[in-house]
Design a protein around this motif. Structure first.
Motif, mmCIF file in Angstrom:
data_model
loop_
_atom_site.group_PDB
_atom_site.id
_atom_site.type_symbol
_atom_site.label_atom_id
_atom_site.label_comp_id
_atom_site.label_asym_id
_atom_site.label_seq_id
_atom_site.Cartn_x
_atom_site.Cartn_y
_atom_site.Cartn_z
ATOM 1 N N LEU A 1 0.810 -1.215 0.000
ATOM 2 C CA LEU A 1 0.000 0.000 0.000
ATOM 3 C C LEU A 1 0.849 1.272 0.000
ATOM 4 N N ILE A 2 2.027 1.239 0.609
ATOM 5 C CA ILE A 2 2.872 2.442 0.628
ATOM 6 C C ILE A 2 3.902 2.449 -0.488
ATOM 7 N N SER A 3 4.074 1.342 -1.176
ATOM 8 C CA SER A 3 5.166 1.240 -2.155
ATOM 9 C C SER A 3 5.049 2.272 -3.266
ATOM 10 N N GLY A 4 3.845 2.648 -3.635
ATOM 11 C CA GLY A 4 3.674 3.617 -4.698
ATOM 12 C C GLY A 4 4.147 5.011 -4.358
ATOM 13 N N PHE A 5 4.451 5.260 -3.103
ATOM 14 C CA PHE A 5 4.850 6.598 -2.675
ATOM 15 C C PHE A 5 6.320 6.684 -2.270
ATOM 16 N N PHE A 6 7.076 5.615 -2.516
ATOM 17 C CA PHE A 6 8.491 5.613 -2.146
ATOM 18 C C PHE A 6 9.354 5.146 -3.313
ATOM 19 N N GLU A 7 10.467 5.812 -3.504
ATOM 20 C CA GLU A 7 11.393 5.431 -4.559
ATOM 21 C C GLU A 7 12.299 4.283 -4.130
ATOM 22 N N THR A 8 12.554 4.169 -2.843
ATOM 23 C CA THR A 8 13.363 3.069 -2.330
ATOM 24 C C THR A 8 12.568 2.328 -1.264
ATOM 25 N N VAL A 9 12.928 1.091 -1.026
ATOM 26 C CA VAL A 9 12.185 0.260 -0.085
ATOM 27 C C VAL A 9 12.586 0.600 1.349
ATOM 28 N N PRO A 10 11.632 1.009 2.213
ATOM 29 C CA PRO A 10 11.986 1.293 3.606
ATOM 30 C C PRO A 10 12.406 0.016 4.329
#
Length: 333
Positions: free
Chosen positions: A294-303
């Protein structure tokens, strides 16, 4: 590979310290998966998955051979019933700064991964053990926080996510941070000094509707001011309840941290719990994977992320090793 240009050019793109979100206003639909992410691959590797299932005791790393004082709690052995197992695609691993990724002759990854996480171990994972912990002060303004320049890690999450219990588990003390059955008790920035060399910071919980609106607004204001202006903040540890499906407020909080380029690690709590069908009927690891999608679309790198349980102490050593490698890198640079 998509080439990205960040303002912090002196640090590798794929590090904890350059994590940021896409510049757009988040709109979340928890019932669906967000669009695929355009990523920078961490490294070239075979198309396979690997499991972060091997436990790595703190004592195996340099500087961690410390006797545990009697005032600290005895570690709890994790029962096999509560073991979690997640298959992690290679491109979704978190590679700490200056970490060499190694493979065996057969092409398998030989660099060690922290159990129940997506985090590779680095040469900076030392001096992770906690042998002293003390409460220092509570503050309501960032400028009132300790000014000794020691590095610090902030714990924040939705009220009743188990933040105080996790803090107590980290230091093996039952009452260092007072826990309460009533959510929203923490209303200040609370600093706890660890080993006289760094801080754990307990921040007010968010999202507790029963708190007065004016008080909730103040919490948000001074917490976000702390995130934006605290120069000694190494990382925010955002706590997410893994026993229930994703909450919109948690997704928005993660996105805000990313948008403001604030280093963040996702800490999934209550991973020992198994909810009934009325709560979604999913295992903790399934909720963990759903939240990341769900959050992947808002981050350029993986937290980076870690699965934990205050009841079983699952994830305790992994969190301390992760904090150690981030802290030691931060001190060096």
């Amino acid at each position: 590979m998509v080439l990205l240009h960040l303002p912090r050019t002196h640090i590798s793109l794929c590090t904890h310290f350059s994590l940021f979100s896409k510049p757009k206003t988040p709109t979340f639909n928890i019932a669906t998966t967000l669009h695929p992410i355009l990523t920078c691959k961490l490294f070239s590797a075979p198309k396979s998955t690997l499991s972060a299932s091997e436990s790595i005791p703190i004592s195996q790393f340099p500087g961690n051979h410390i006797e545990t004082p009697q005032e600290f709690e005895t570690p709890i052995e994790i029962h096999p019933e509560f073991e979690t197992h997640i298959e992690i695609p290679l491109e979704k691993l978190f590679v700490p700064p200056e970490t060499e990724v190694k493979y065996t002759d057969s092409g398998a990854l030989s660099t060690r991964i922290l159990k129940g996480s997506n985090i590779l171990l680095s040469k900076y994972a030392r001096d992770a053990q906690v042998n002293q912990a003390e409460f220092v002060k509570s503050s309501v303004r960032t400028e009132d926080c300790p000014s000794d320049g020691l590095p610090e890690f902030a714990l924040v999450g939705r009220s009743n996510v188990g933040k105080s219990s996790l803090l107590n588990s980290l230091v093996r003390r039952k009452k260092l941070a007072l826990t309460s059955k009533k959510p929203g008790k923490t209303q200040c920035i609370n600093h706890f000094r660890i080993n006289d060399s760094w801080y754990l910071v307990d921040l007010p919980g968010y999202g507790y509707a029963a708190a007065p609106q004016e008080l909730r607004t103040d919490w948000v204001k001074f917490t976000k001011d702390y995130f934006l202006n605290r120069s000694t903040l190494v990382s925010v540890f955002l706590l997410i309840d893994a026993s229930i499906p994703a909450k919109k407020i948690d997704l928005e909080y993660a996105s805000w941290l990313g948008q403001n380029q604030i280093p963040m690690t996702l800490i999934f709590t209550k991973c020992d719990k198994r909810k009934k069908k009325r709560h979604g009927g999913k295992k903790a690891e399934e909720n963990v994977q759903d939240f990341q999608e769900l959050i992947s679309g808002f981050f350029e790198t993986v937290p980076p992320w870690i699965m934990t349980s205050s009841l079983t102490n699952q994830g305790r050593d992994e969190m301390l090793l992760h904090m150690a490698q981030l802290r030691n890198y931060w001190l060096k640079h």
